[in-house]
Design a protein around this motif. Structure first.
Motif, PDB file in Angstrom:
ATOM      1  N   UNK A  49       0.835  -1.206   0.000  1.00 23.85           N
ATOM      2  CA  UNK A  49       0.000   0.000   0.000  1.00 23.85           C
ATOM      3  C   UNK A  49       0.867   1.253   0.000  1.00 23.85           C
ATOM      4  N   UNK A  50       1.887   1.260   0.861  1.00 22.94           N
ATOM      5  CA  UNK A  50       2.770   2.430   0.982  1.00 22.94           C
ATOM      6  C   UNK A  50       3.528   2.679  -0.319  1.00 22.94           C
ATOM      7  N   UNK A  51       3.945   1.611  -1.003  1.00 28.84           N
ATOM      8  CA  UNK A  51       4.706   1.771  -2.241  1.00 28.84           C
ATOM      9  C   UNK A  51       3.882   2.399  -3.350  1.00 28.84           C
ATOM     10  N   UNK A  52       2.562   2.268  -3.264  1.00 26.88           N
ATOM     11  CA  UNK A  52       1.708   2.896  -4.271  1.00 26.88           C
ATOM     12  C   UNK A  52       1.459   4.370  -3.975  1.00 26.88           C
ATOM     13  N   UNK A  53       1.599   4.774  -2.722  1.00 28.06           N
ATOM     14  CA  UNK A  53       1.353   6.159  -2.342  1.00 28.06           C
ATOM     15  C   UNK A  53       2.442   7.080  -2.895  1.00 28.06           C
ATOM     16  N   UNK A  54       2.148   8.358  -3.079  1.00 27.50           N
ATOM     17  CA  UNK A  54       3.118   9.273  -3.711  1.00 27.50           C
ATOM     18  C   UNK A  54       4.398   9.477  -2.913  1.00 27.50           C
ATOM     19  N   UNK A  55       4.337   9.382  -1.587  1.00 28.26           N
ATOM     20  CA  UNK A  55       5.521   9.648  -0.773  1.00 28.26           C
ATOM     21  C   UNK A  55       6.643   8.649  -1.057  1.00 28.26           C
ATOM     22  N   UNK A  56       6.270   7.418  -1.428  1.00 25.63           N
ATOM     23  CA  UNK A  56       7.275   6.389  -1.719  1.00 25.63           C
ATOM     24  C   UNK A  56       7.998   6.644  -3.035  1.00 25.63           C
ATOM     25  N   UNK A  57       7.510   7.593  -3.824  1.00 22.29           N
ATOM     26  CA  UNK A  57       8.125   7.890  -5.120  1.00 22.29           C
ATOM     27  C   UNK A  57       9.162   9.002  -5.040  1.00 22.29           C
ATOM     28  N   UNK A  58       9.494   9.444  -3.836  1.00 23.16           N
ATOM     29  CA  UNK A  58      10.502  10.499  -3.691  1.00 23.16           C
ATOM     30  C   UNK A  58      11.875   9.880  -3.460  1.00 23.16           C
ATOM     31  N   UNK A  59      12.391   9.920  -2.231  1.00 24.49           N
ATOM     32  CA  UNK A  59      13.740   9.444  -1.966  1.00 24.49           C
ATOM     33  C   UNK A  59      13.855   7.924  -2.032  1.00 24.49           C
ATOM     34  N   UNK A  60      12.789   7.217  -1.730  1.00 23.37           N
ATOM     35  CA  UNK A  60      12.822   5.762  -1.690  1.00 23.37           C
ATOM     36  C   UNK A  60      13.310   5.151  -3.000  1.00 23.37           C
ATOM     37  N   UNK A 120      16.761  -2.005  -5.940  1.00 26.58           N
ATOM     38  CA  UNK A 120      15.583  -1.903  -6.802  1.00 26.58           C
ATOM     39  C   UNK A 120      16.022  -2.138  -8.246  1.00 26.58           C
ATOM     40  N   UNK A 121      15.621  -3.258  -8.817  1.00 24.66           N
ATOM     41  CA  UNK A 121      16.053  -3.626 -10.162  1.00 24.66           C
ATOM     42  C   UNK A 121      14.891  -4.236 -10.949  1.00 24.66           C
ATOM     43  N   UNK A 122      15.138  -4.486 -12.240  1.00 24.84           N
ATOM     44  CA  UNK A 122      14.171  -5.190 -13.073  1.00 24.84           C
ATOM     45  C   UNK A 122      12.857  -4.459 -13.242  1.00 24.84           C
ATOM     46  N   UNK A 123      11.756  -5.226 -13.359  1.00 29.85           N
ATOM     47  CA  UNK A 123      10.428  -4.624 -13.567  1.00 29.85           C
ATOM     48  C   UNK A 123      10.020  -3.665 -12.449  1.00 29.85           C
ATOM     49  N   UNK A 131       7.635   4.864 -13.465  1.00 31.88           N
ATOM     50  CA  UNK A 131       6.321   5.228 -14.016  1.00 31.88           C
ATOM     51  C   UNK A 131       5.451   5.872 -12.942  1.00 31.88           C
ATOM     52  N   UNK A 132       5.497   5.329 -11.734  1.00 29.24           N
ATOM     53  CA  UNK A 132       4.716   5.908 -10.629  1.00 29.24           C
ATOM     54  C   UNK A 132       5.216   7.308 -10.283  1.00 29.24           C
ATOM     55  N   UNK A 133       6.527   7.521 -10.364  1.00 27.12           N
ATOM     56  CA  UNK A 133       7.057   8.862 -10.115  1.00 27.12           C
ATOM     57  C   UNK A 133       6.485   9.867 -11.110  1.00 27.12           C
ATOM     58  N   UNK A 134       6.474   9.495 -12.390  1.00 23.02           N
ATOM     59  CA  UNK A 134       5.955  10.386 -13.429  1.00 23.02           C
ATOM     60  C   UNK A 134       4.467  10.648 -13.207  1.00 23.02           C
ATOM     61  N   UNK A 135       3.724   9.589 -12.884  1.00 23.70           N
ATOM     62  CA  UNK A 135       2.277   9.729 -12.659  1.00 23.70           C
ATOM     63  C   UNK A 135       1.984  10.693 -11.518  1.00 23.70           C
ATOM     64  N   UNK A 136       2.642  10.496 -10.368  1.00 17.94           N
ATOM     65  CA  UNK A 136       2.364  11.331  -9.210  1.00 17.94           C
ATOM     66  C   UNK A 136       2.844  12.766  -9.425  1.00 17.94           C
ATOM     67  N   UNK A 137       3.916  12.943 -10.192  1.00 14.91           N
ATOM     68  CA  UNK A 137       4.393  14.295 -10.484  1.00 14.91           C
ATOM     69  C   UNK A 137       3.337  15.073 -11.264  1.00 14.91           C
ATOM     70  N   UNK A 138       2.813  14.470 -12.328  1.00 16.58           N
ATOM     71  CA  UNK A 138       1.791  15.147 -13.123  1.00 16.58           C
ATOM     72  C   UNK A 138       0.523  15.378 -12.291  1.00 16.58           C
ATOM     73  N   UNK A 139       0.180  14.403 -11.449  1.00 27.23           N
ATOM     74  CA  UNK A 139      -1.014  14.550 -10.609  1.00 27.23           C
ATOM     75  C   UNK A 139      -0.861  15.713  -9.636  1.00 27.23           C
TER      76      UNK A 139
END
Length: 267
Positions: free
Chosen positions: A207-218, A228-231, A238-246
């Protein structure tokens, strides 16, 4: 763009003048990083197989966190912006021939980057010379370096865009204290600043990994450390780009709505 670049340069140069504060901050971050690593080391010695990250990857994560603290910590608020809204001084900003959102966004970038530039290199060099597994480990290929840089840029823009939402929300409140308190507490924990996100229990982590905060320093720190590798890596980008635009969309919407009905009293 020229006017925003000029404004960015002015704020960036101004931020570089606070060298004494940068030195005291570096000392604090050296000590805090060392304490955090030694604390985790005690747990790793008890049961190393119980942890989702290698101790070397964890050390790299902690040192990157300390080196780039100014880039990704949500609690680096600009009190001047909160005060300008509360006191009505924002009226002077609105008289300028620039868009308020863009000007404050550029200002946020400049302030964070100037703080990071003064502090990051000494911390990175110090941690690089530490013996393994307590020090910083560098990636072995250029691809990882490039993806880390891209992810760090997206993470920084995301944090600034999120801060802009908080600034704009103050137009709708009497005081900013409550918002800052709640947001800072949530963002610190959910962003991996207290403990790395992989250390959270399975269902909570998803759940936390889907939230926007996990797309910053993590994301960039785990990419750099090889955790963090592979898929999972590409999904995180992709989540970083999505949350940035949002966040940018929400921030601009709040700004447009607030400025349509803002009333400033005084003389």
């Amino acid at each position: 763009m020229k006017k925003y670049w000029s404004f960015f340069r002015i704020r960036f140069i101004r931020g570089l003048q606070y060298r004494t504060a940068a030195v005291s901050g570096m000392v604090t971050q050296f000590v805090w990083g060392a304490m955090e690593i030694l604390l985790f080391k005690a747990f790793y010695e008890a049961s190393p197989e119980s942890f989702p990250m290698t101790f070397q990857a964890l050390s790299t994560y902690v040192w990157l966190q300390q080196a780039f603290l100014a880039l990704y910590m949500v609690w680096f608020w600009e009190s001047e912006l909160f005060n300008s809204i509360a006191t009505g001084d924002v009226a002077y900003e609105l008289c300028r021939p620039v868009r308020l959102y863009n000007m404050w966004f550029v200002r946020g970038l400049a302030v964070r980057l100037s703080k990071a530039v003064l502090r990051c290199m000494p911390i990175l060099l110090f941690s690089w010379f530490l013996p393994a597994p307590y020090g910083l480990t560098l990636p072995g290929d250029l691809t990882t370096w490039a993806i880390t840089l891209l992810s760090m840029t997206l993470g920084l823009l995301l944090i600034v865009a999120f801060n802009m939402i908080v600034y704009m929300s103050v137009f709708y409140t009497v005081s900013s204290q409550g918002i800052k308190l709640v947001i800072t507490s949530l963002a610190e924990f959910l962003g991996g600043a207290v403990i790395p996100i992989p250390f959270l229990p399975g269902h909570v982590r998803k759940i936390v990994e889907f939230l926007p905060f996990a797309s910053a320093q993590n994301v960039p720190f785990r990419i750099f450390g090889g955790d963090l590798t592979g898929p999972d890596l590409y999904n995180s980008i992709i989540k970083q780009v999505f949350w940035l635009f949002a966040f940018v969309f929400i921030g601009r919407f709040l700004e447009k709505r607030a400025l349509k009905r803002v009333i400033i009293q005084g003389g």
